[in-house]
Motif scaffolding. Structure first.
Motif, PDB file in Angstrom:
ATOM      1  N   UNK A   1      87.212  35.596   7.881  1.00 53.81           N
ATOM      2  CA  UNK A   1      86.422  36.835   7.954  1.00 53.81           C
ATOM      3  C   UNK A   1      85.980  37.271   6.563  1.00 53.81           C
ATOM      4  N   UNK A   2      85.083  38.253   6.551  1.00 50.91           N
ATOM      5  CA  UNK A   2      84.590  38.768   5.271  1.00 50.91           C
ATOM      6  C   UNK A   2      85.728  39.305   4.405  1.00 50.91           C
ATOM      7  N   UNK A   3      86.778  39.853   5.035  1.00 53.25           N
ATOM      8  CA  UNK A   3      87.838  40.484   4.207  1.00 53.25           C
ATOM      9  C   UNK A   3      88.547  39.454   3.327  1.00 53.25           C
ATOM     10  N   UNK A   4      88.433  38.144   3.697  1.00 52.47           N
ATOM     11  CA  UNK A   4      89.098  37.112   2.885  1.00 52.47           C
ATOM     12  C   UNK A   4      88.133  36.356   1.977  1.00 52.47           C
ATOM     13  N   UNK A   5      86.922  36.851   1.858  1.00 50.56           N
ATOM     14  CA  UNK A   5      85.941  36.166   1.008  1.00 50.56           C
ATOM     15  C   UNK A   5      85.599  37.060  -0.186  1.00 50.56           C
ATOM     16  N   UNK A   6      86.500  37.065  -1.158  1.00 54.10           N
ATOM     17  CA  UNK A   6      86.305  37.948  -2.306  1.00 54.10           C
ATOM     18  C   UNK A   6      86.090  37.182  -3.606  1.00 54.10           C
ATOM     19  N   UNK A   7      86.914  36.182  -3.852  1.00 51.35           N
ATOM     20  CA  UNK A   7      86.772  35.455  -5.118  1.00 51.35           C
ATOM     21  C   UNK A   7      85.778  34.308  -4.950  1.00 51.35           C
ATOM     22  N   UNK A   8      85.297  33.788  -6.104  1.00 52.32           N
ATOM     23  CA  UNK A   8      84.368  32.644  -6.057  1.00 52.32           C
ATOM     24  C   UNK A   8      85.005  31.480  -5.300  1.00 52.32           C
ATOM     25  N   UNK A   9      86.311  31.269  -5.560  1.00 54.29           N
ATOM     26  CA  UNK A   9      86.983  30.135  -4.922  1.00 54.29           C
ATOM     27  C   UNK A   9      87.041  30.321  -3.403  1.00 54.29           C
ATOM     28  N   UNK A  10      87.383  31.538  -2.987  1.00 54.43           N
ATOM     29  CA  UNK A  10      87.458  31.781  -1.535  1.00 54.43           C
ATOM     30  C   UNK A  10      86.094  31.543  -0.866  1.00 54.43           C
ATOM     31  N   UNK A  11      85.048  32.008  -1.535  1.00 60.15           N
ATOM     32  CA  UNK A  11      83.706  31.865  -0.939  1.00 60.15           C
ATOM     33  C   UNK A  11      83.303  30.386  -0.901  1.00 60.15           C
ATOM     34  N   UNK A  12      83.537  29.688  -2.030  1.00 62.43           N
ATOM     35  CA  UNK A  12      83.152  28.259  -2.087  1.00 62.43           C
ATOM     36  C   UNK A  12      83.961  27.440  -1.085  1.00 62.43           C
TER      37      UNK A  12
END
Ligand code: FAD
Length: 452
Positions: free
Chosen positions: A242-253
């Motif tokens: 979910x969006x709540x776990x997509x905060x850092x560059x690494x998480x998004x990548x």
């Protein structure tokens, strides 16, 4: 006689409606909360492009503006599904000639405002934010957002085309027996961009709506005339993925590498876009009636804000204009009758397209990757080719003018038909067999009987 109309909201629907009313010779005043987009640019806050289908085109034709807009619309003939390992599968929306069209929201809105403004009987009042309406005296209240001044305006007819959070509807909500509900999806959406190649050409097939279906969430992309695609990620706000776990560059990548690996080389600015662009919410608004007395009516999202998964919000709003305009013609200019009839006829269609749009989310994010579902589409397409009077539900919604509530009703019946067909043993091998046709014919006859 009703000669003077006030439209609150110069969005897609309000500006198209202004053209239709201007053609009738009414004096039209359009009040828009934002500045004039011809001067300040388009500040949308929502999708950059939209899918236009038959209902939208019909309304634009009625207003005499379709031809101009066809030149800047990109036909999308079907869905291009991207699997996790990057395999592409194309699924046509309808027949060879049928397509839905990607259009620019800002471009379309600007064109409609410009066209309406060319009529001498239309006046736009930008930077005028509606603050409600006195429904007994047809008096609207506005705040001039540039000067802070408060003004009022009185009309014979008042149209609330001021979007999902309509202030005209807000005033109607305080009246007796007005029904209203507002429901947010647990999902949000975020827009990302695919630029063109250096020579300006598209990086993917522009004549398709691209979908990366991943069960509980999805990415989609629609083409723009400048060679770009606008992508939209639909994802839960909270939960494991979910969006709540997509905060850092690494998480998004990591997220994109796991689920949308083939999209990464297409989006060189993905990380920046992801961090800079807002995560927006998705609301469904239902209300009824859509009119107060004989003079006030709601149109577009003010009457029916729906989730975007059928690509029908604007189309439905444009169809509101067609329906009301036809009613005024049919009732020889009797607005009192027309406004009542509009609400009676149209509100159930607004509720139906809201339901259809919610159901289509499951189809887009999940079912389009399901072989059984793809087989159903193949059989439905075949049956439509062979028996053209049979229209799959998608075609009823996107390529016809069948009232939405009828399409919704038939969707349940078609579900039952295809469940029966897909239960045939080895149906994969005999999808175009006489056995399938026999089941179809039996169903079709029972439908005809039920409708007779
Ligand atoms: P809006 O476009 O919201 O316009 C309302 C106008 O009223 C705005 O100009 C606003 O500034 C103004 N306003 C608001 N409040 C006030 C006030 N108090 N006073 C004065 N002015 C005011 N539909 C499709 O058909 N196909 C698609 O592919 C599609 N994709 C979508 C994708 C997304 C992500 C979203 C969110 C929606 C999508 N839609 C689509 C739906 C579509 O955007 C809406 O149905 C459409 O914009 C409705 O037009 P409208 O004029 O009723 O409202």
């Amino acid at each position: 006689m009703k000669n003077h109309a006030i439209i609150v909201g110069a969005g897609l629907v309000g500006s198209l409606w202004a053209v239709m009313l201007a053609k009738r010779g009414l004096k039209v005043d359009v009040y828009e909360g934002r500045g004039d987009m011809r001067k300040v640019g388009f500040v949308g806050g929502r999708s950059i492009n939209l899918a236009m289908s038959e209902r939208g085109w019909k309304a634009l034709e009625k207003a005499g503006v379709a031809d101009k807009l066809r030149d800047v619309a990109i036909p999308m003939k079907g869905r291009m599904m991207h699997s996790v390992d990057g395999q592409l599968t194309f699924q046509a929306y309808g027949t060879e000639e049928q397509a839905i069209y990607s259009v620019s929201r800002g471009g379309l809105n600007l064109e409609l405002i410009q066209l309406a403004d060319e009529y001498p009987n239309v006046t736009f009042h930008f930077n005028h934010r509606g603050r409600g309406v006195d429904l007994e005296t047809n008096t609207c209240r506005f705040e001039n957002t540039a000067t802070g001044e408060h003004v009022t305006a009185k009309g014979d007819l008042i149209f609330g085309a001021d979007g999902a959070f309509s202030t005209i509807r807000g005033s109607m909500q305080k009246t007796n027996r007005f029904n209203y509900s507002q429901t947010y999806l647990d999902y949000g959406y975020k827009e990302l961009a695919i630029p063109p190649f250096e020579d300006g050409s598209f990086r993917m097939d522009p004549n398709a709506l691209h979908i990366w279906p991943r069960g509980k969430f999805m990415l989609i992309a629609l083409p723009n005339t400048d060679g770009t695609f606008t992508c939209t990620l639909f994802l839960p706000f909270e939960g494991e993925v979910s969006f709540e776990h997509l905060n850092t560059d690494k998480e998004i990548m990591d997220f994109f590498e796991t689920y949308f690996a083939d999209s990464i080389p297409l989006m060189p600015t993905m990380l920046e876009d992801f961090k800079n662009n807002p995560t927006s919410s998705l609301v469904t608004v239902r209300c009824s009636p859509w009119q107060y007395g004989h003079s006030v009516a709601l149109m577009g999202d003010a009457a029916h804000a729906i989730v975007p998964f059928y690509g029908q919000g604007m189309n439905a709003g444009f169809e509101d204009c067609t329906v009301l305009d036809n009613l005024v013609n049919d009732l020889n200019g009797n607005w009192d009758e027309a406004i009542k009839a509009y609400s009676n006829i149209r509100a159930k269609d607004g509720h139906a397209i809201a339901d259809l749009a919610l159901r289509n989310f499951i189809e887009m994010r999940d079912l389009v990757a399901d072989p059984k579902f793809l087989l159903r589409k193949k059989i439905a397409g075949h049956l439509h080719q062979k028996f053209p009077e049979f229209l799959p539900v998608y075609s009823q919604v996107s390529f016809s003018h069948i009232p939405y509530h009828k399409a919704l009703e038939e969707s349940f019946s078609q579900d039952a038909l295809f469940e029966k067909i897909l239960n045939i043993e080895n149906v994969e091998e005999k999808w175009n067999s006489e056995e399938v046709e026999a089941i179809f014919k039996e169903w079709y006859e029972s439908q005809a009987l039920a409708n007779s």
